[in-house]
Motif scaffolding. Structure first.
Motif, short mmCIF file in Angstrom:
data_model
loop_
_atom_site.label_atom_id
_atom_site.label_comp_id
_atom_site.label_asym_id
_atom_site.label_seq_id
_atom_site.Cartn_x
_atom_site.Cartn_y
_atom_site.Cartn_z
N GLN A 393 1.56 38.11 13.58
CA GLN A 393 1.74 36.83 13.20
C GLN A 393 3.20 36.56 14.04
OE1 GLN A 393 -0.19 35.21 11.14
NE2 GLN A 393 -0.93 37.02 11.12
N LEU A 397 4.06 33.59 16.46
CA LEU A 397 5.09 32.55 16.50
C LEU A 397 6.29 32.58 17.60
CD1 LEU A 397 6.84 30.50 14.47
CD2 LEU A 397 7.92 32.35 13.66
N GLN A 399 5.99 33.83 21.17
CA GLN A 399 5.12 34.33 22.23
C GLN A 399 5.80 34.71 23.54
OE1 GLN A 399 2.01 31.81 22.92
NE2 GLN A 399 1.37 31.58 20.87
N ILE A 462 -4.38 30.04 9.35
CA ILE A 462 -3.97 30.69 10.53
C ILE A 462 -5.12 31.68 11.04
CG2 ILE A 462 -2.39 32.66 11.41
CD1 ILE A 462 -0.43 31.96 9.27
N VAL A 467 -3.35 27.94 15.37
CA VAL A 467 -2.71 27.66 14.15
C VAL A 467 -2.78 26.11 13.61
CG1 VAL A 467 -0.58 28.01 12.87
CG2 VAL A 467 -1.35 29.62 14.47
N SER A 468 -3.55 25.96 12.56
CA SER A 468 -3.41 24.63 12.25
C SER A 468 -2.17 23.94 11.92
CB SER A 468 -4.64 24.42 11.17
OG SER A 468 -4.19 25.21 9.78
N SER A 469 -1.38 24.93 11.08
CA SER A 469 -0.20 24.44 10.61
C SER A 469 0.91 25.39 11.23
CB SER A 469 -0.12 24.44 9.05
OG SER A 469 1.12 24.16 8.56
N PRO A 470 1.94 25.07 11.94
CA PRO A 470 2.79 25.90 12.50
C PRO A 470 3.90 26.14 11.59
CG PRO A 470 2.51 23.90 14.10
CD PRO A 470 1.84 23.73 12.78
N LYS A 471 4.07 25.32 10.40
CA LYS A 471 5.04 25.54 9.48
C LYS A 471 4.37 26.67 8.56
CE LYS A 471 7.60 23.30 5.34
NZ LYS A 471 7.81 22.16 4.96
N LEU A 473 2.46 29.09 9.60
CA LEU A 473 2.85 30.58 10.08
C LEU A 473 4.15 30.86 10.49
CD1 LEU A 473 1.89 32.57 12.39
CD2 LEU A 473 2.44 30.81 14.38
N GLN A 474 5.24 29.99 10.41
CA GLN A 474 6.44 30.51 10.34
C GLN A 474 6.73 30.80 8.85
OE1 GLN A 474 9.41 27.06 10.93
NE2 GLN A 474 10.88 28.64 11.56
#
Length: 580
Positions: A393, A397, A399, A462, A467-471, A473-474
């Motif tokens: 993960q 986030l 890269q 995820i 990633v459908s939602s970056p938030k 993932l974070q």
């Protein structure tokens, strides 16, 4: 060929300094070398029954101090007449100092010199650990770690043990120390000055491949990163167990060990704090205009590694010189002091070495020890399941290699600071509620902390495709960060001491053979079993993220088995303790 960077001159000079030390050349004495006078007073006893072997890593440093902490906790919950030894210590130092810093003034020089050597070893390992993770995860993927640990680190460790055993028969102790430590620092200098700057010329032209086998191909293609990872993992084992603990085995007495070791365990957490910020600092030194912006970061890290290596060797050289003087003075007084302590230590019964088959058979015939083995295996499996998933993960986030390096540096700093606090207060749980509660707390906390982390991965959108939602993932990364830090901190504060406490009521044969069996069999299954299981998942699903539901299922199966074994062990411990 790429031009050799200017800072490489400094690194090469430090390498030559190492060679001077190895060949007994004259290095200028550093200030404070003679602070280690009276550093050698003989071997200490009981705590060294649990001294680590060559398979130990920096993460297991606290496990070596756990026997002393376990004894301290046991005395705290025992009857008053069993606390006389502690009362004597308090009468020597006073109540506050006996709790915070039970070191006599004449022992301070020995203590701080040994602590300094420990600091530099763990500092170097933390720096190279964050760097190796940055190189491998950012280039090959977190899943590649599971392959590298089994097919790279494990064979390298076995080869080292064979080579070290042969070298120990041919070389003196001093020469063996230098011959063991110097190659690591020479490799880091060569990697920085020759291998990394010219990696484009040295890399084989192998086409990338998708799927599980693609991770192994990537490891072969990035062979220089793979080699750096293997060498750094090996340094974690050799640096802590061979370079530090082997020296400590010879110079610290029984009474000193029971007071020094808990503080060693605490001070060990200061090195990751400093090392983590070193990694963060180096990540800011990247040159955006360069063909390889990461090169300057590698150069700065290598400078700190070489300085630390020079300090380790200089400290050892000064210590051994003073040891010879101490032994000569003791012999002149009729064999008192170190000579007599060494004679007593030589009579100690060594921990028996057991083969894998003998270990398995011995554990099967003893329910009490079998439960302890399940605890050790369960921790190794559980932490592997969460750690690789979390690092995958982090790569999604961050890269960019520089951003990933900064994150891992801050992670090491937070790990050191958190562990320092948790160990200080965590032992109070066992002292207040007993061994059973302490043993059950670790799996309960690991299971609870992992739930939101796995939840974000499975239900947060995820996947390996995006990633459908970056938030989400974070959030998953930061929840995993908290879970990873607290899990390891709780392990150091509760798991290690309660495991060592479980040995206390056993008979001498069960204690010695059981420890040997668990060290040989259970620890290996826990460390490599998780990697092998995740390899199977990666090969089947193509990556670890798509196989997350399987990982979660295996994780909680392990947690429930751990809880069952911990509960059973706690009941048996109370029963055996009452009958003693």
């Amino acid at each position: 060929m790429a031009p050799v960077p200017r800072c490489s001159v400094f690194i090469v000079l430090l390498t030559l300094a190492f060679l001077c030390v190895v060949t007994q050349g004259a290095l200028p004495k550093i200030p404070g070398t003679n602070l280690v006078q009276r550093f050698i007073k003989g071997k200490q006893a009981d705590p060294r029954d649990h001294a680590p072997d060559a398979a130990m890593s920096e993460e297991d440093f606290h496990q070596a101090t756990a026997p002393v902490l376990a004894e301290d906790i046991t005395e705290a919950i025992s009857k008053p007449q069993r606390r006389r030894k502690r009362d004597m210590v308090k009468s020597r130092f006073g109540k506050i100092r006996a709790t915070v810093f039970p070191i006599e003034n004449k022992e301070c020089r020995k203590f701080f010199m040994m602590s300094g050597m420990m600091f530099f070893i763990i500092y170097v390992y933390t720096v190279v650990r964050d760097t190796k993770d940055t190189l491998i995860v950012s280039s090959c993927g977190a899943e590649a770690i599971t392959f590298l640990k089994v097919y790279g680190v494990l064979p390298a460790s076995a080869l080292f043990m064979v080579a070290y055993a042969k070298a120990s028969n041919a070389l003196s102790k001093k020469t063996l120390f230098y011959a063991t430590s110097a190659p690591f620092f020479i490799f880091y200098a060569v990697f920085c000055t020759l291998i990394y700057p010219n990696r484009n010329l040295l890399m084989p032209n192998i086409p990338a491949q998708a799927g599980g086998l693609g991770f192994m191909i990537s490891l072969v293609k990035n062979w220089d990163y793979s080699l750096f990872y293997v060498v750094s993992e090996l340094f974690g084992s050799v640096g802590v167990s061979v370079l530090f603990w082997q020296l400590a085995n010879e110079i610290i007495k029984v009474d000193e060990a029971k007071r020094f070791y808990p503080l060693f365990g605490q001070l060990a957490n200061i090195a990751p704090i400093a090392a983590g910020q070193t990694v963060v600092l180096s990540s800011h030194m990247t040159d955006p205009m360069s063909k390889d912006p990461f090169l300057k970061s590698i150069q700065l890290i290598t400078v700190f590694i070489m300085i630390s290596g020079a300090a380790i060797m200089a400290l050892y050289k000064g210590i051994t010189t003073l040891v010879d003087q101490e032994n000569a003075a003791a012999s002149a007084k009729g064999g008192e002091g170190t000579a007599s302590a060494s004679a007593v230590a030589s009579k100690k019964k060594r921990k028996p070495k057991m083969s894998l088959g003998e270990s398995f058979k011995f554990l099967l015939t003893n329910r009490y020890l079998a439960c302890m083995a399940i605890l050790v295996v369960s921790y190794g499996l559980a932490i592997n399941f969460t750690e690789v998933m979390w690092k995958s993960q982090v790569k999604l986030l961050y890269q960019d290699k520089r951003k990933y390096q900064q994150f891992m540096g801050n992670y090491s700093t937070m790990m050191g600071a958190t562990t320092f606090v948790v160990i200080f207060f965590g032992s109070q749980i066992v002292k207040t509620f007993g061994m059973k509660v302490g043993a059950l707390t670790t799996p309960i906390m690991l299971g609870l902390l992992a739930a939101p982390f796995f939840g974000y991965i499975i239900f947060g959108g995820i996947s390996s495709k995006g990633v459908s939602s970056p938030k989400a993932l974070q959030t998953a990364v930061w929840v995993g960060l908290v879970q990873n830090i607290l899990s390891k901190s709780i392990k150091y504060a509760l798991f290690d001491p309660t495991k060592e406490m479980a040995y206390i009521p056993l008979g001498q044969e069960e204690k010695t053979k059981g420890k040997a069996a668990i060290d040989v069999l259970a620890a290996r299954i826990g460390k490599s079993g998780g990697a092998l299981l995740q390899q199977a998942i990666v090969l089947f699903f193509g990556n670890i993220i798509d196989g997350a539901p399987v990982v979660v299922g295996l994780f909680y199966i392990v947690i429930f088995a751990w809880l069952f074994a911990a509960n059973s062990l706690g009941n048996q411990f109370e029963e055996v303790s009452k009958n003693k």
